[in-house]
Write a protein that holds these residues in place. Structure first.
Motif, mmCIF file in Angstrom:
data_model
loop_
_atom_site.group_PDB
_atom_site.id
_atom_site.type_symbol
_atom_site.label_atom_id
_atom_site.label_comp_id
_atom_site.label_asym_id
_atom_site.label_seq_id
_atom_site.Cartn_x
_atom_site.Cartn_y
_atom_site.Cartn_z
ATOM 1 N N PHE A 7 0.832 -1.209 0.000
ATOM 2 C CA PHE A 7 0.000 0.000 0.000
ATOM 3 C C PHE A 7 0.869 1.263 0.000
ATOM 4 N N ILE A 8 1.647 1.486 1.050
ATOM 5 C CA ILE A 8 2.458 2.715 1.116
ATOM 6 C C ILE A 8 3.596 2.647 0.101
ATOM 7 N N GLY A 9 4.233 1.462 -0.003
ATOM 8 C CA GLY A 9 5.381 1.312 -0.904
ATOM 9 C C GLY A 9 5.039 1.672 -2.339
ATOM 10 N N VAL A 26 11.706 -4.505 -4.442
ATOM 11 C CA VAL A 26 11.850 -5.908 -4.043
ATOM 12 C C VAL A 26 10.606 -6.288 -3.252
ATOM 13 N N ASP A 27 9.900 -7.302 -3.721
ATOM 14 C CA ASP A 27 8.672 -7.691 -3.017
ATOM 15 C C ASP A 27 8.374 -9.154 -3.318
ATOM 16 N N ASN A 28 7.848 -9.858 -2.318
ATOM 17 C CA ASN A 28 7.460 -11.257 -2.553
ATOM 18 C C ASN A 28 5.935 -11.405 -2.596
ATOM 19 N N LEU A 30 3.703 -11.040 -0.411
ATOM 20 C CA LEU A 30 3.047 -11.693 0.737
ATOM 21 C C LEU A 30 1.731 -10.975 1.072
ATOM 22 N N THR A 31 1.798 -9.656 1.189
ATOM 23 C CA THR A 31 0.572 -8.882 1.458
ATOM 24 C C THR A 31 0.364 -7.794 0.413
ATOM 25 N N GLY A 32 1.329 -7.629 -0.485
ATOM 26 C CA GLY A 32 1.191 -6.618 -1.535
ATOM 27 C C GLY A 32 0.576 -7.225 -2.773
ATOM 28 N N ASP A 52 12.069 -12.738 -1.705
ATOM 29 C CA ASP A 52 11.879 -12.591 -0.274
ATOM 30 C C ASP A 52 13.012 -11.719 0.269
ATOM 31 N N ALA A 53 12.670 -10.699 1.029
ATOM 32 C CA ALA A 53 13.699 -9.816 1.588
ATOM 33 C C ALA A 53 14.532 -10.532 2.639
ATOM 34 N N ASN A 54 14.107 -11.728 3.020
ATOM 35 C CA ASN A 54 14.910 -12.508 3.964
ATOM 36 C C ASN A 54 16.094 -13.179 3.285
ATOM 37 N N HIS A 68 13.247 0.534 3.531
ATOM 38 C CA HIS A 68 12.860 -0.827 3.959
ATOM 39 C C HIS A 68 11.428 -0.806 4.497
ATOM 40 N N LEU A 69 10.502 -1.213 3.616
ATOM 41 C CA LEU A 69 9.082 -1.222 3.993
ATOM 42 C C LEU A 69 8.513 -2.628 4.090
ATOM 43 N N ALA A 70 9.263 -3.640 3.656
ATOM 44 C CA ALA A 70 8.709 -4.998 3.626
ATOM 45 C C ALA A 70 8.320 -5.435 5.029
ATOM 46 N N VAL A 140 4.481 -10.011 17.645
ATOM 47 C CA VAL A 140 5.241 -10.433 16.455
ATOM 48 C C VAL A 140 5.554 -9.226 15.579
ATOM 49 N N TYR A 141 4.683 -8.265 15.594
ATOM 50 C CA TYR A 141 4.895 -7.048 14.801
ATOM 51 C C TYR A 141 5.652 -6.005 15.620
ATOM 52 N N ASP A 142 5.132 -5.717 16.822
ATOM 53 C CA ASP A 142 5.722 -4.657 17.646
ATOM 54 C C ASP A 142 7.195 -4.941 17.948
ATOM 55 N N ALA A 144 9.174 -7.116 16.401
ATOM 56 C CA ALA A 144 9.987 -7.179 15.180
ATOM 57 C C ALA A 144 10.425 -5.771 14.789
ATOM 58 N N LYS A 145 9.515 -4.815 14.918
ATOM 59 C CA LYS A 145 9.867 -3.435 14.565
ATOM 60 C C LYS A 145 10.822 -2.834 15.589
ATOM 61 N N ARG A 146 10.664 -3.223 16.844
ATOM 62 C CA ARG A 146 11.608 -2.720 17.855
ATOM 63 C C ARG A 146 13.008 -3.303 17.585
HETATM 64 P P1 NAD Z 1 1.522 -3.683 3.036
HETATM 65 O O1 NAD Z 1 1.259 -5.006 3.649
HETATM 66 O O2 NAD Z 1 0.535 -3.149 2.073
HETATM 67 O O3 NAD Z 1 2.944 -3.679 2.320
HETATM 68 C C1 NAD Z 1 4.021 -4.438 2.767
HETATM 69 C C2 NAD Z 1 4.724 -5.000 1.549
HETATM 70 O O4 NAD Z 1 5.848 -5.793 1.984
HETATM 71 C C3 NAD Z 1 3.839 -5.928 0.729
HETATM 72 O O5 NAD Z 1 3.923 -5.602 -0.647
HETATM 73 C C4 NAD Z 1 4.407 -7.308 0.996
HETATM 74 O O6 NAD Z 1 4.181 -8.214 -0.072
HETATM 75 C C5 NAD Z 1 5.862 -6.996 1.235
HETATM 76 N N1 NAD Z 1 6.562 -8.012 1.999
HETATM 77 C C6 NAD Z 1 6.225 -8.529 3.196
HETATM 78 N N2 NAD Z 1 7.118 -9.447 3.589
HETATM 79 C C7 NAD Z 1 8.066 -9.489 2.610
HETATM 80 C C8 NAD Z 1 9.269 -10.230 2.453
HETATM 81 N N3 NAD Z 1 9.694 -11.125 3.349
HETATM 82 N N4 NAD Z 1 10.007 -10.015 1.332
HETATM 83 C C9 NAD Z 1 9.615 -9.112 0.393
HETATM 84 N N5 NAD Z 1 8.483 -8.392 0.503
HETATM 85 C C10 NAD Z 1 7.724 -8.569 1.614
HETATM 86 O O7 NAD Z 1 1.750 -2.666 4.230
HETATM 87 P P2 NAD Z 1 1.828 -1.079 4.229
HETATM 88 O O8 NAD Z 1 0.634 -0.589 4.938
HETATM 89 O O9 NAD Z 1 2.132 -0.574 2.888
HETATM 90 O O10 NAD Z 1 3.086 -0.861 5.169
HETATM 91 C C11 NAD Z 1 4.384 -0.648 4.634
HETATM 92 C C12 NAD Z 1 5.382 -0.466 5.756
HETATM 93 O O11 NAD Z 1 5.011 0.662 6.547
HETATM 94 C C13 NAD Z 1 5.458 -1.667 6.687
HETATM 95 O O12 NAD Z 1 6.798 -1.882 7.054
HETATM 96 C C14 NAD Z 1 4.659 -1.218 7.881
HETATM 97 O O13 NAD Z 1 5.099 -1.832 9.047
HETATM 98 C C15 NAD Z 1 4.895 0.275 7.891
HETATM 99 N N6 NAD Z 1 3.781 0.989 8.532
HETATM 100 C C16 NAD Z 1 2.558 1.067 7.921
HETATM 101 C C17 NAD Z 1 1.524 1.718 8.572
HETATM 102 C C18 NAD Z 1 0.164 1.876 7.953
HETATM 103 O O14 NAD Z 1 -0.714 2.498 8.559
HETATM 104 N N7 NAD Z 1 -0.086 1.375 6.770
HETATM 105 C C19 NAD Z 1 1.719 2.260 9.848
HETATM 106 C C20 NAD Z 1 2.960 2.111 10.442
HETATM 107 C C21 NAD Z 1 3.991 1.490 9.770
#
Ligand code: NAD
Length: 311
Positions: A7-9, A26-28, A30-32, A52-54, A68-70, A140-142, A144-146
Motif C-alpha cells: 500500500f504505502i510502498g 523488491v517484493d514477494n 506476501l501482502t502486496g 523474499d527480503a529474507n 525498507h518497507l517490507a 510479532v509485529y511490535d 519485530a519493529k523494535r
Molecule cells: P503492506 O502489507 O501493504 O505492504 C508491505 C509489503 O511488503 C507488501 O507488498 C508485501 O508483499 C511486502 N513483503 C512482506 N514481507 C516481505 C518479504 N519477506 N520479502 C519481500 N516483501 C515482503 O503494508 P503497508 O501498509 O504498505 O506498510 C508498509 C510499511 O510501513 C510496513 O513496514 C509497515 O510496518 C509500515 N507501517 C505502515 C503503517 C500503515 O498504517 N499502513 C503504519 C505504520 C507502519
C-alpha cells in the motif's frame, strides 16, 4: 525499496519515479499486489525483483537510498503471518541494512507507532520507550519493529551507516486491501455494500489517520536529509473509531447500521503522535484533511468494487 508493491510502498514508488528517480522494488507479494505497481512495470525507471527480503538482496545497480518497507502491516495480516513478520523485521532488516552498508547508501526504516504499544504517554513523543507486551499476539509485529529499530541504530553506531528511523502512524488511502482488517477499508467497503459497520468495544478508542500522500511526502523529506530519527509521521487530528464510522457513513451516503463487537486483545486505546520533530526539523505537516482523504479513498473503493463486479 523493499515492500514496494504494498500500500504505502507503491505510492512511494509512484512519487519517486514521477520525480525521475530509478526505483528497484523488491517484493514477494506476501501482502502486496502486482496490481499496485502494474502501471509502473515496463517503464524506464522501474524494476521489479520478485524475491523474499529474507534472502540476500542481490542488486546490481548503484543504490543511493534503501527504503525498507517490507513487512505485513495490518493486524489481520501479521496475526495471519506471525513468523514471516518476525523474519522480515529481523533477517529482512539486517539484509536491507547490509545492502545500504555495502553501497554506502542512506537507509530509511519504515517503523511504526506500534513500537509505543499501548502507550502510557499521550500524545507519543519519539523519546517515549513504549509499553509493549513482549509475548502478546501483537508482539510479532511490535517486537519485530523494535528489533528493526535496534538493528538500524546498531548499524549506525558500529559501521557509521547513514540511517533513519521513521515511525509511521496509521495511514490510509487508495490501494488498501478490502480484506486487510483495518478500520478504513473495512468501514468503506461495508458502507458501500450497505452492510453494518463493525466497531470494536464502545468505539471510543482513538486513532489518528494520515493520508498516504502525506506519509509518502514525509518519507521523502527524511530520506533527503541526514537525520537519524526516530521521526514520528502522522496526523495529530485524533478521532474516535465511532466518529470515523459516522464520517464514512456520511461520505458514502450509506444507510448501513453500526454494530458493536468485542475489542481485540492488546488493542491500543489511544494513539496520537507528537509531530514536533517532523514539523520543526523538516517543515513536514500533513496537508490532507481526513474528510478529503476519505473522500478520495471512498472514490477509489467505489471504482474497485465496480470493476470487480464488472469482471
Ligand atoms: P503492506 O502489507 O501493504 O505492504 C508491505 C509489503 O511488503 C507488501 O507488498 C508485501 O508483499 C511486502 N513483503 C512482506 N514481507 C516481505 C518479504 N519477506 N520479502 C519481500 N516483501 C515482503 O503494508 P503497508 O501498509 O504498505 O506498510 C508498509 C510499511 O510501513 C510496513 O513496514 C509497515 O510496518 C509500515 N507501517 C505502515 C503503517 C500503515 O498504517 N499502513 C503504519 C505504520 C507502519
Amino acid at each position: 525499496m523493499t515492500g514496494g508493491a504494498g500500500f504505502i510502498g507503491s505510492h512511494l514508488c509512484d512519487a519517486l519515479t514521477h520525480s525521475g528517480f530509478a526505483v528497484i522494488c523488491v517484493d514477494n507479494f506476501l501482502t502486496g499486489s502486482r496490481d499496485n505497481i502494474e502501471h509502473l512495470l515496463g517503464t524506464e525507471n522501474f524494476t521489479l525483483i520478485e524475491q523474499d527480503a529474507n534472502d540476500k538482496l542481490a542488486v546490481a545497480d548503484e543504490v543511493d537510498v534503501v527504503f525498507h518497507l517490507a513487512s505485513p502491516a495490518s493486524p489481520a495480516d501479521y496475526l495471519r503471518h506471525p513468523i514471516p513478520t518476525l523474519s522480515v523485521g529481523s533477517i529482512g532488516t539486517l539484509n536491507a541494512l547490509e545492502l545500504a552498508r555495502e553501497r554506502g547508501a542512506r537507509f530509511v526504516l519504515a517503523s511504526t507507532s506500534e513500537v509505543y504499544g499501548d502507550p502510557h504517554q499521550h500524545p507519543q513523543t519519539e523519546s517515549y520507550w513504549g509499553n509493549v507486551n513482549p509475548i502478546g499476539p501483537r508482539s510479532v509485529y511490535d517486537e519485530a519493529k523494535r528489533f528493526a529499530e535496534a538493528a538500524t541504530a546498531a548499524y549506525r553506531r558500529e559501521y557509521g551507516t547513514d540511517t533513519a528511523i521513521v515511525r509511521i502512524f496509521n495511514t490510509f488511502g487508495p490501494r488498501m486491501r478490502t480484506d486487510d482488517g483495518r478500520a478504513v477499508p473495512a468501514f468503506v467497503t461495508r458502507a458501500l455494500a450497505g452492510q453494518p459497520l463493525r466497531v470494536s468495544g464502545d468505539g471510543h478508542q482513538s486513532r489518528s489517520l494520515c493520508y498516504v500522500e502525506d506519509t509518502v511526502a514525509g518519507l521523502l523529506v527524511v530520506a533527503a536529509s541526514d537525520h537519524p530519527g526516530p521521526v514520528n509521521l502522522g496526523t495529530e487530528d485524533e478521532r474516535t473509531v465511532l466518529a470515523l464510522a459516522h464520517l464514512v457513513l456520511d461520505l458514502t451516503g450509506s444507510a448501513a447500521e453500526i454494530e458493536f463487537i468485542a475489542l481485540p486483545e492488546d488493542d491500543p486505546v489511544r494513539r496520537r503522535p507528537d509531530t514536533t520533530v517532523a514539523r520543526e526539523v523538516f517543515g513536514w505537516v500533513p496537508r490532507t484533511a481526513i474528510e478529503d482523504g476519505l473522500a478520495a479513498t471512498v472514490a477509489w473503493f467505489t471504482q474497485q468494487l465496480a470493476a470487480g463486479a464488472a469482471r
